[in-house]
Design a protein around this motif. Structure first.
Motif, short mmCIF file in Angstrom:
data_model
loop_
_atom_site.label_atom_id
_atom_site.label_comp_id
_atom_site.label_asym_id
_atom_site.label_seq_id
_atom_site.Cartn_x
_atom_site.Cartn_y
_atom_site.Cartn_z
N GLN A 127 61.63 7.92 -21.91
CA GLN A 127 60.73 7.62 -23.02
C GLN A 127 59.72 6.52 -22.69
O GLN A 127 58.73 6.36 -23.42
CB GLN A 127 61.53 7.22 -24.27
CG GLN A 127 62.26 8.38 -24.91
CD GLN A 127 62.69 8.08 -26.34
OE1 GLN A 127 63.16 6.99 -26.65
NE2 GLN A 127 62.54 9.06 -27.21
N THR A 169 55.71 6.89 -22.86
CA THR A 169 55.31 7.92 -23.82
C THR A 169 55.52 7.44 -25.25
O THR A 169 54.65 7.59 -26.10
CB THR A 169 56.11 9.22 -23.60
OG1 THR A 169 55.84 9.71 -22.28
CG2 THR A 169 55.71 10.28 -24.62
N ASP A 204 50.57 18.88 -30.67
CA ASP A 204 50.61 17.50 -31.15
C ASP A 204 50.39 17.52 -32.66
O ASP A 204 49.32 17.90 -33.14
CB ASP A 204 49.53 16.68 -30.45
CG ASP A 204 49.66 15.19 -30.75
OD1 ASP A 204 50.68 14.79 -31.34
OD2 ASP A 204 48.75 14.44 -30.38
N GLY A 233 49.89 11.84 -30.19
CA GLY A 233 50.90 11.53 -29.19
C GLY A 233 52.28 11.52 -29.80
O GLY A 233 52.57 12.24 -30.76
N TYR A 234 53.17 10.68 -29.27
CA TYR A 234 54.54 10.63 -29.76
C TYR A 234 54.59 9.99 -31.15
O TYR A 234 53.89 9.01 -31.44
CB TYR A 234 55.44 9.82 -28.82
CG TYR A 234 56.87 9.76 -29.32
CD1 TYR A 234 57.79 10.73 -28.93
CD2 TYR A 234 57.27 8.80 -30.24
CE1 TYR A 234 59.09 10.70 -29.42
CE2 TYR A 234 58.57 8.78 -30.75
CZ TYR A 234 59.46 9.73 -30.33
OH TYR A 234 60.74 9.72 -30.85
N TYR A 257 59.63 15.10 -21.51
CA TYR A 257 58.68 14.00 -21.49
C TYR A 257 57.77 14.07 -20.27
O TYR A 257 56.59 13.69 -20.33
CB TYR A 257 59.42 12.66 -21.57
CG TYR A 257 59.93 12.37 -22.96
CD1 TYR A 257 59.18 11.61 -23.85
CD2 TYR A 257 61.15 12.88 -23.40
CE1 TYR A 257 59.64 11.35 -25.14
CE2 TYR A 257 61.62 12.63 -24.68
CZ TYR A 257 60.85 11.87 -25.55
OH TYR A 257 61.30 11.64 -26.83
N THR A 258 58.28 14.58 -19.16
CA THR A 258 57.44 14.76 -17.97
C THR A 258 56.35 15.79 -18.24
O THR A 258 55.17 15.58 -17.92
CB THR A 258 58.30 15.21 -16.77
OG1 THR A 258 59.25 14.19 -16.46
CG2 THR A 258 57.44 15.47 -15.55
N VAL A 284 57.34 14.43 -29.30
CA VAL A 284 56.12 14.68 -28.51
C VAL A 284 55.30 15.79 -29.12
O VAL A 284 54.15 16.02 -28.71
CB VAL A 284 56.45 15.01 -27.04
CG1 VAL A 284 57.19 13.86 -26.37
CG2 VAL A 284 57.24 16.31 -26.92
N ALA A 326 53.74 14.42 -20.75
CA ALA A 326 52.84 13.44 -20.14
C ALA A 326 51.79 14.11 -19.27
O ALA A 326 50.69 13.57 -19.08
CB ALA A 326 53.64 12.44 -19.31
#
Length: 663
Positions: free
Chosen positions: A510, A513, A605, A641-642, A594-595, A648, A598
């Motif tokens: 995390q 992010t 979103d 974004g998050y 998360y990878t 995410v 990003a």
């Protein structure tokens, strides 16, 4: 497997459980409301202050339980190498790691990290010597589930069980730190001898949740009768002016599999991909078991445009219904039937070709742990959907860490655990302080938040907002004019759970992010999201249980439903579809999620809408009509974004494929 067929081994175990519980009750002292003082701990003993629940205090104490009341307990044992277990779970789950995807078998994990057989046997033997009935033990040796009377527990653990008021219930819990003999202390991580885990509940909601029928002397006289819609904007209703208009779309009756498959990219808009999920298995865990699940799912499938369950496509491992325990605190089998139905029909609707394994707990406490271990200890599936949770993180600290050990085992074995983030927003209304729900707040599970979804007439995706429902009632003033009963958008009703953990440190995946101002060095949930709003919900069908003692059911019917209990199996099903088409096993998905996010992933979103989104709704229970506002989730907010409502973003099949492609 037929609905009533069960594993012979499981049946024998359950009948042994019945005898054990009866034995415990017989060993109890005579019923008494006078609590005897706890025995002083032996001079050579170890106390566990982290095993006292946060709600057990003088302000919430309501009295003394009867000394022969039977209470479920659970002892969690230490892993042999906690740091090593975490390193293994992280390594096999993190893209770029040398061990990425090199999962352990159950036996490899047990041989390397599980508590030793000697320490496990010593704990079990000590419990038996104190008169406890052992009601469940996993092959992993991570914990022991037992039952004892209040008198037995007080004597064994040198504490005093008391009654406390919490979350609208009277619960039994220890007034002081329980202790065990020193020779057991190094092996034991924590002790659960309170009833807090029995408040684990399904996280689903319906448009009529919380509505009460009017008194007989005041029959329904609704100012309006708003019909529901099959798609966004199909029908509209005229309400008092709000947000610059008087015309509002009506709530959704319940989306179909074709609508959701199209909206999330599994099939072209308005169609069903009947082969989605082929070659995959999704496990589902809930308490108890529906007696009509296969029949209901097939009836629903025939009416919903998806294939009925093929032979052996659905299997279940469940206790004999006569052995269901703690039904009152656990909200009864009828309270979980809709959840099981939702989970099965959500997975089958999104991934019609996937196999489904349902594992039911004999209660909503230790029974759920045993159901999980049944899957993990034999690696019966690599995707597990769990649409239930606690009220925030209001469990003893030792219990939270003991539960995390189970999640570590799953991650190391390449098994993805998906948990719904909850339906009560930040939980302030229930706890008085903000807290994400556990187990979604664990760093080793994927927490699934919620959205409100608009699908158009042609089955196309229109938009999503964060799921957070605020409602204001429409009433008549003294002149008969329709007005709102108060200011808009009205009181918070329900919404996706989430927020910053007070217990778990921020996981590496995390960092960078999740905004540092939100995380403050701690785990934040959820991770991803999907449809949860019951006012834009999903249509299920089942024959409701009308008698919880004999599991008698009524007539089959359809119902619109939502909650993060819907979002969770939808997401699990999307991961199964991605695994099936890619040939990869995703395992614990968060590091890859998360990878991929990003790197500019295909997730949607979910941001605050440019213009207020709201629907008109009339309750068929109370007759009340409301303007239902969206994206108003307590103190949780959507953002670019998050964010702590949707993670995410909203899960799409394209994003699930990107996550799988990282393997």
């Amino acid at each position: 497997m037929p609905e009533h067929q069960r594993s012979p081994r499981l049946s024998l175990r359950v009948f042994a459980l019945a005898a054990a519980v009866t034995c415990v009750a017989g060993l109890g002292t005579a019923a008494s409301a006078v609590a005897s003082p706890p025995s002083p701990p032996p001079s050579h003993s170890k106390a566990y202050p982290g095993s006292v629940p946060p709600w057990a205090g003088s302000r919430t104490k309501t009295g003394n339980p009867l000394s022969n009341t039977t209470v479920e307990g659970e002892i969690y044992l230490n892993l042999r190498n906690l740091a090593g277990a975490k390193a293994t779970a992280d390594g096999v789950s993190t893209p770029g790691s040398a061990s990425y995807g090199q999962y352990l078998t159950p036996q490899q994990w047990i041989d390397t990290y599980a508590p030793t057989q000697a320490s496990f046997d010593a704990t079990v033997n000590w419990l038996k010597s104190q008169g406890m009935a052992i009601t469940g033990t996993p092959q992993s040796r991570l914990y022991v589930v037992f039952r004892g009377t209040v008198a037995q527990i007080n004597a064994a653990f040198s504490t005093s069980e008391q009654n406390y008021s919490f979350d609208g219930q009277t619960l039994i819990g220890p007034a002081s730190a329980p202790s065990v003999p020193a020779e057991l202390g190094d092996a034991i991580q924590g002790i659960s001898i309170d009833q807090g885990k029995l408040l684990t509940h399904p996280t689903n909601a319906t448009p009529n949740s919380g509505e009460a029928a009017p008194a007989a002397s005041k029959p329904i006289q609704p100012p309006l009768n708003v019909p529901c819609s099959d798609y966004w904007g199909q029908k509209t209703a005229t309400l008092p002016e709000a947000y610059g208009t008087t015309s509002f779309p009506t709530n959704i009756c319940g989306y179909t599999p074709a609508q959701l498959q199209g909206a999330y990219g599994i099939s072209p808009a308005g169609t069903v991909n009947a082969t989605a999920g082929a070659g995959q298995k999704v496990a589902i865990i809930d308490a108890y078991a529906s007696p009509t699940i296969v029949q209901d799912t097939n009836t629903w499938s025939a009416a919903s445009g998806v294939p009925q369950l093929a032979a052996d496509q659905y299997q279940q491992i469940v206790p004999d219904s006569r052995m269901f325990l703690d039904k009152a605190l656990c909200q009864e089998p009828s309270g979980w039937q809709g959840e099981q139905t939702l989970d099965v029909e959500a997975v089958h609707g999104m991934a019609p070709a996937a196999n489904i394994l349902y594992v039911g707990g004999n209660n909503c406490g230790g029974g759920l742990d045993l159901a999980m271990s049944t899957i993990l200890d034999s690696h019966l599936a690599n995707i597990v959907s769990n649409s239930y949770g606690n009220t925030g993180e209001a469990l003893p600290a030792n219990t939270l860490m003991g539960e995390q050990n189970i999640h570590l085992q799953a991650a190391a074995e390449g098994i993805g655990l998906y948990f719904s983030s909850g339906d009560s927003g930040d939980e302030v209304a229930n706890l008085g302080y903000a807290s994400p729900d556990f187990a979604a707040s664990s760093p080793y599970v994927t927490a699934v938040g919620g959205t409100s979804l608009a699908v158009g007439q042609d089955g196309s995706y229109l938009f999503e907002t964060g799921w957070g429902t605020a409602r204001q009632r429409v009433v008549q003033d003294s002149t008969g004019q329709l007005v709102y009963a108060g200011s808009l958008p009205g009181p918070f009703r329900f919404g996706a759970g989430g927020g910053t953990s007070a217990v778990f440190a921020q996981p590496a995946y995390q960092v960078g992010t999740v905004p540092a101002s939100l995380a403050q060095g701690h785990r934040v949930s959820p991770d991803v999201s999907s449809l949860a709003d019951p006012y834009t919900g999903y249509r299920i069908g089942y024959s409701p249980i009308t008698n919880d003692n004999v599991l008698k059911t009524g007539s089959f019917g359809f119902e619109g439903i939502g909650g993060t209990s819907l979002a969770c199996p939808l997401t699990a099903a999307q991961m199964a579809v991605a695994q099936g088409s890619s040939g990869k096993v995703i395992g614990f998905a968060n590091p890859a999620i998360y990878t991929a996010a990003a790197a500019g992933g295909a997730q949607r979103d979910v941001v605050p809408p440019a213009h207020e989104k709201a629907v008109a709704f009339s309750s068929t229970v109370s007759g009340n009509t409301y303007l239902v506002g969206m994206n108003h989730d307590s103190s949780l907010f959507t953002a670019p974004g998050y964010d702590d409502v949707t993670g995410v973003g909203s899960m799409t099949e394209g994003f699930a494929q990107q996550v799988a492609a990282l393997h």
